[in-house]
Motif scaffolding. Structure first.
Motif: not given
Length: 411
Positions: A310-335
């Motif tokens: 895992p190389n990066a993470l960010t919390f999604y507090h935008g409003r344009t993605f569907p509601e189920r994504f709000h407040g969730g976490v995206f994690i980027a895996f480098h491989g």
């Protein structure tokens, strides 16, 4: 230092038409992507300003130029048409925006640049916030996070695999206690506005974290979270206890809430995905199943497949993605590089739903296909390494293999 006054950026909500094939990645139905910039170098973490300007940490090395890349879209097509580099050519990984300053995590220091209104790149030389951070050996990169409490959090990774007396050597016992933990393998907290600090001026916020490249604070709560690079070589170093399959699948990559004063148990323990719990490491007398002293340590909030990095993470507090994504976490895996004889894995972007500061349910692969036909650290087309949410709710992804930056939107 460059001093440029450029055409104003187009409003941050500007969107291009999505690329055919989403710029080479696979996304769920209802999402698409386009390439904002390409071939920019070893793009690590990135941030997007309220005006839509993008700042990318470039790691440098391997023939690439380091420092910071600034990108601006002036014609409103959603793609960068202006790019400027500045900063130390040695490069770095961590980057963050706070109160008009751009913070940059070099391997041995954290710098900050004053961003003047209207200018894409800073006019003044950087100020040194923290210097003298340990950077010898492996895991030298410094990821950073700015908490809502007004403090700067810095990852200081371990220089070793498992704190053995002879690193990565079959049968070598671990040092107990591990001396690295005094200055490495943890998160340090510093005053974000104080200049000229050294490691001793900060607080060791948390310990026992081998290498927390993916580090972020939840903007809603201010709580710090991290996804950790787990150890390697269980089979190679302890073949009497682990077969090749064990070495490929174990240990888990752990996702934690990082609380003040907590010890997350590296190097003494690791998480076994098959057993679903912490296990005592063989360097400290473990037999591949006993919990031993690890029974008293905190389990991860989530466990991911071994060696995904895992190389990066960010919390999604935008409003344009569907509601189920709000407040969730995206994690980027480098491989992965070390899942042989199994295929290499990771090279993707996952989503974790969150409610009230805790993950809910399971994680899911959100974006894939970055690596192309040949996943591997030198054969992959792209390796996800940075994430940011733009002011319009778009999700930006950086890649340090092909130097590509994507912008993902929902429709």
């Amino acid at each position: 230092m460059l001093s440029l006054t450029l055409a104003a950026p187009h409003p941050a909500g500007a969107q291009a038409e999505c690329d055919a094939g989403n710029g080479g990645i696979q996304l769920p139905e209802g999402f698409c992507a386009w390439v904002v910039a390409d071939d920019v170098g070893r793009a690590r973490h990135l941030v997007v300003s309220s005006r839509g300007d993008i700042y990318v940490a470039l790691r440098g090395g391997r023939g690439g130029e380091g420092g910071i890349l600034a990108l601006r879209d002036t014609d409103g097509d959603g793609r960068a048409d202006v790019s400027e580099r500045f900063g130390d050519e040695r490069g770095g990984t961590g980057i963050a925006l706070h109160d008009g300053y751009l913070y940059f995590g070099r391997n041995d220091a954290v710098l900050r640049y004053r961003l003047d209104p209207g200018r894409l790149v800073p006019e003044a030389e950087p100020e040194v916030v923290v210097s003298g951070l340990p950077s010898e050996g492996s895991h030298a990169v410094k990821s950073i996070a700015l908490g809502a409490d007004g403090y700067l959090y810095v990852n200081v990774g371990s220089p070793s695999n498992s704190c053995q007396r002879e690193d990565r050597t079959p049968g070598s016992p671990g040092e107990d206690p591990c001396p690295e933990l005094e200055t490495r393998a943890g998160i340090w907290r510093f005053d974000v506005d104080r200049l000229g600090q050294e490691q001793g001026d900060g607080e060791r916020w948390a310990s026992g974290l081998r290498n927390t490249v993916a580090l972020a604070a939840d903007p809603a709560s201010g709580t710090v979270y991290g996804a950790i690079h787990g150890r390697d070589q269980l089979h190679q170093n302890w073949g009497d206890l682990y077969d090749e399959h064990d070495g490929a699948e174990k240990p888990s990559e752990e996702f934690h809430r990082i609380d003040r004063g907590d010890d997350y148990s590296w190097p003494y323990c690791y998480h076994d995905g098959d057993l679903g719990r912490l296990v005592l490491a063989p360097e400290y007398g473990g037999d591949a199943s006993a919990a031993g002293r690890c029974a008293d340590h905190r389990e991860p909030l989530l466990a991911f497949p071994g060696h995904w990095a895992p190389n990066a993470l960010t919390f999604y507090h935008g409003r344009t993605f569907p509601e189920r994504f709000h407040g969730g976490v995206f994690i980027a895996f480098h491989g992965s590089w070390n899942r042989a004889p199994l295929p290499q894995q990771g090279y993707n972007l996952v989503f974790v739903p969150f409610i009230s500061g805790e993950p809910v349910g399971s994680w899911e692969v959100f974006a894939d296909g970055f690596a192309g036909e040949n996943p591997g650290p030198r054969s992959a087309d792209h390796r996800p390494s940075g994430l940011a949410v733009g002011p319009d709710g778009s999700l930006y992804v950086a890649d340090d293999r092909g130097g590509r930056i994507w912008r993902i939107v929902s429709y």
